[in-house]
Design a protein around this motif. Structure first.
Motif, PDB file in Angstrom:
ATOM      1  N   LYS A 224       0.585  -1.405   0.052  1.00  0.00           N
ATOM      2  CA  LYS A 224       0.062  -0.010   0.048  1.00  0.00           C
ATOM      3  C   LYS A 224       1.099   1.382   0.028  1.00  0.00           C
ATOM      4  O   LYS A 224       0.660   2.037  -0.691  1.00  0.00           O
ATOM      5  N   ASN A 225       1.825   1.241   0.744  1.00  0.00           N
ATOM      6  CA  ASN A 225       2.586   2.467   0.904  1.00  0.00           C
ATOM      7  C   ASN A 225       3.603   2.582  -0.388  1.00  0.00           C
ATOM      8  O   ASN A 225       3.621   3.634  -0.906  1.00  0.00           O
TER       9      ASN A 225
ATOM     10  N   ARG B 258       2.135   1.743  -3.550  1.00  0.00           N
ATOM     11  CA  ARG B 258       1.191   2.361  -4.467  1.00  0.00           C
ATOM     12  C   ARG B 258       1.233   3.644  -4.237  1.00  0.00           C
ATOM     13  O   ARG B 258       1.105   4.574  -5.172  1.00  0.00           O
ATOM     14  N   GLU B 259       0.968   4.233  -2.930  1.00  0.00           N
ATOM     15  CA  GLU B 259       0.836   5.723  -2.477  1.00  0.00           C
ATOM     16  C   GLU B 259       2.024   6.345  -2.777  1.00  0.00           C
ATOM     17  O   GLU B 259       2.016   7.502  -3.567  1.00  0.00           O
ATOM     18  N   LYS B 260       3.196   5.816  -2.635  1.00  0.00           N
ATOM     19  CA  LYS B 260       4.450   6.499  -3.183  1.00  0.00           C
ATOM     20  C   LYS B 260       4.586   6.806  -4.467  1.00  0.00           C
ATOM     21  O   LYS B 260       4.820   7.642  -5.187  1.00  0.00           O
TER      22      LYS B 260
END
Length: 629
Positions: free
Chosen positions: A384-385, A387-389
């Motif tokens: 998730k991190n 993808r957000e990054k």
């Protein structure tokens, strides 16, 4: 920080021990609930297993960290864990149940005090049977007992028959004793309880005396030394059987521990290779099913809803959508009704469900399962991190491109617009005063600036459509010569820059969108005309190469420096030649050409034109031409 250790057991009074330890830890101390998996644990009764699970849930609700160790010496295991974890307070229960027939044997608190002389040991009275002592015989199934009895009888019969053979071969009685000892060892290894090996040792004593000691077929013995030999044989058989049984149980525990460790190791490796959320969830379900040896169902949690993701083994029909699966306990990170949360801090990513008709999990398996789910939750958090990054990086890049676009447009549009406005204003105010030649020059400047603005807007719109994936290709078979002719009609050329087409050695037909490919040729020819000295031609050529058509536009200009050849197709890049010549350029034309060619499955590049100038080339797929006779 102060650390407190509380002992876990299936005893009904164990919650009292846990609450007492939790009361000591109210001032911010770290509470650990430790369970020792003894060799007797696999034979624990089902009711005791369920009670143990209930005590584990109570410990988790009290904020304790659950830990499991294996060994047959409970006091030593507790002391070792406390010593390694730097724990100075231990809370455990004291049972009135005597673990052996030797009253002088030290109790668990006394032995623990010997191992941990500097620790505080708090003993809570516990009158119920604890896991630390052997379970009742009822915990062993009747079927297993019958199998052990049959194995014991078969081993004794086989040892007796082999003894008969050795006796008939005139071998000494010591050899026959060894046969019976071997039978006792095999019984200890194969059967599940020490009582079988002890019974085999007693039976071996009587069988050896009955069949092989004079007088035979009686329990009497003439020689005075035989009773001592028989007693030694009996003690040897009992001790050997006990050691073999303990070794078997230790090996079984070691194998289980190794299996659980391998599951965690394999999970880490699979998660490291997993690509995307779907694969991580699949690894979570498969490894959990492999660890437990049971069917599992995994639900993904998103936006407060649980949706079925996968089941191991796979099912013909998926289970319910999990609308009512999420409970307050699961959202808080606690297990309920065979459901286990896959959670990091406050974020719940998934829920693993085990069928309700399955028996409770063993504590070691439960602890390993929590470790697997924790690793999967961390992998989901990292994914998730990432993808957000990545989304943030794409957003930042888009913002940078947007800023460059606005800056370039505001800069490059100002000059031609001011020129158009200035020339038009001058004509409106002083048209009668200007000569025909001056008015013609002003008209030509307005016209050229308008054409430049038109080309800029068209390139900008086309690039935006291609980069955003909104352009639809209308592919058809097109002759390269027709594409050359169409492009030349759209180029604003004059007599100072002749455009020549090299005769083709064969008819080339490509599969392309003619409108977009003409746009590529127009841009490449327009760039060649800008940087070609007056009188120098621009040459168009095409050839077949490696199953594709290679189309080239060559000029005789100043060329492109080697360090800029890799950048000329980047959006908003303006080469040094354009900057030094003062020509207007937004850096979109070649970027548009690359996007169009890539959309057609081709590639575009630039190379030097010997002796001077540049050659821009790109490839297009050939269209198969069928001939009908």
């Amino acid at each position: 920080m102060e650390k407190i250790l509380a002992c876990l057991s299936p005893s009904p009074s164990n919650p009292k021990i846990l609450r007492a330890a939790a009361a000591m830890a109210r001032d911010g101390a770290e509470l650990t609930a430790l369970f020792i998996e003894t060799p007797q644990y696999p034979r624990l009764a089902a009711a005791d297993r369920r009670r143990l699970q209930e005590n584990i849930q109570i410990a988790e609700q009290l904020g304790a960290k659950i830990q499991t160790v294996s060994g047959d010496d409970v006091a030593f295991q507790i002391a070792e864990y406390a010593r390694l974890s730097d724990i100075k307070k231990v809370v455990l229960g004291q049972s009135d149940f005597k673990p052996s027939f030797f009253p002088s044997q030290a109790s668990l608190p006394d032995r623990l005090a010997e191992y941990l002389p500097d620790a505080e040991i708090h003993v809570i009275p516990d009158r119920k049977r604890s896991l630390y002592f052997p379970p009742s015989r009822q915990s062993v199934s009747k079927r297993r007992i019958m199998m052990d009895v049959v194995v014991t009888l078969l081993m004794l019969a086989a040892a007796t028959l082999l003894g008969m053979v050795l006796f008939g071969s005139k071998l000494s009685n010591s050899s026959i004793m060894m046969v019976y000892l071997l039978g006792v060892l095999l019984v200890a290894v194969i059967t599940s309880h020490r009582a079988c090996s002890i019974a085999a040792a007693v039976a071996s004593l009587f069988l050896f005396n009955f069949f092989f000691i004079q007088p035979r077929y009686s329990l009497a013995a003439y020689e005075p030394g035989y009773p001592v030999s028989l007693i030694v044989m009996f003690l040897t058989a009992v001790i050997a059987g006990t050691l073999a049984n303990r070794l078997k149980q230790t090996a079984y525990q070691a194998a289980r521990t190794s299996f659980r460790s391998r599951i965690i190791s394999d999970t880490d490796q699979l998660l490291a290779k997993a690509q995307g959320r779907e694969e991580i969830l699949r690894v979570c379900a498969e490894q959990s099913a492999k660890l437990l040896g049971r069917a599992v169902v995994l639900y993904e949690v998103s936006e407060g809803k649980a949706r079925f993701r996968c089941a191991v083994p796979e099912r013909d029909e998926p289970p319910s959508d999990g609308r009512e699966l999420l409970s307050e306990k699961l959202l808080l990170g606690q297990e309920e009704n065979g459901c286990y949360p896959v959670r990091v801090k406050e974020q719940l990513y998934a829920v693993l469900q085990i069928p309700e008709n399955e028996p409770p999990l063993e504590l070691a398996a439960h602890a390993t399962l929590l470790s697997v789910l924790s690793e999967c939750a961390l992998a989901l958090e990292n994914e998730k991190n990432a993808r957000e990054k990545e989304a943030a990086a794409v957003l930042a890049e888009n913002e940078r491109l947007r800023a460059n676009l606005l800056r370039s447009i505001s800069h490059d549009l100002r000059t031609p617009l001011m020129s158009v406005a200035g020339n038009a204003g001058a004509l409106l105010a002083n048209e009668e005063r200007y000569s025909a030649q001056t008015r013609r020059r002003l008209y030509r400047d307005i016209y050229q600036d308008s054409l430049w603005l038109t080309d800029l807007v068209e390139n900008l719109l086309a690039t935006t459509r291609l980069e955003g994936g909104a352009a639809n290709l209308h592919l058809s078979g097109e002759l390269v010569e027709d594409l050359f002719a169409e492009a030349i009609t759209h180029v604003h050329a004059d007599d100072r820059h002749p455009i020549r087409t090299q005769p083709l050695s064969e008819m080339l037909m490509v599969r392309a969108d003619p409108r977009l490919i003409v746009q590529v040729l127009v841009n490449l020819i327009g760039n060649a005309l800008k940087y070609t000295p007056p009188g120098s031609p621009v040459l168009l050529s095409a050839k077949r190469e490696e199953g594709a058509a290679v189309i080239s536009v060559a000029d005789c200009g100043a060329g492109i420096p080697p360090e800029e050849k890799e950048q000329v197709f980047d959006m908003f890049f303006v080469g040094s030649n354009a900057a030094s010549s003062g020509r207007k350029s937004l850096g979109l034309g070649l970027a548009l050409c690359r996007s169009i060619v890539n959309t057609h499955g081709g590639r575009i590049w630039v190379q030097d034109n010997i002796p001077h100038g540049s050659v821009f080339s790109f490839t297009l797929p050939l269209e198969e031409v069928s001939e009908h006779g």
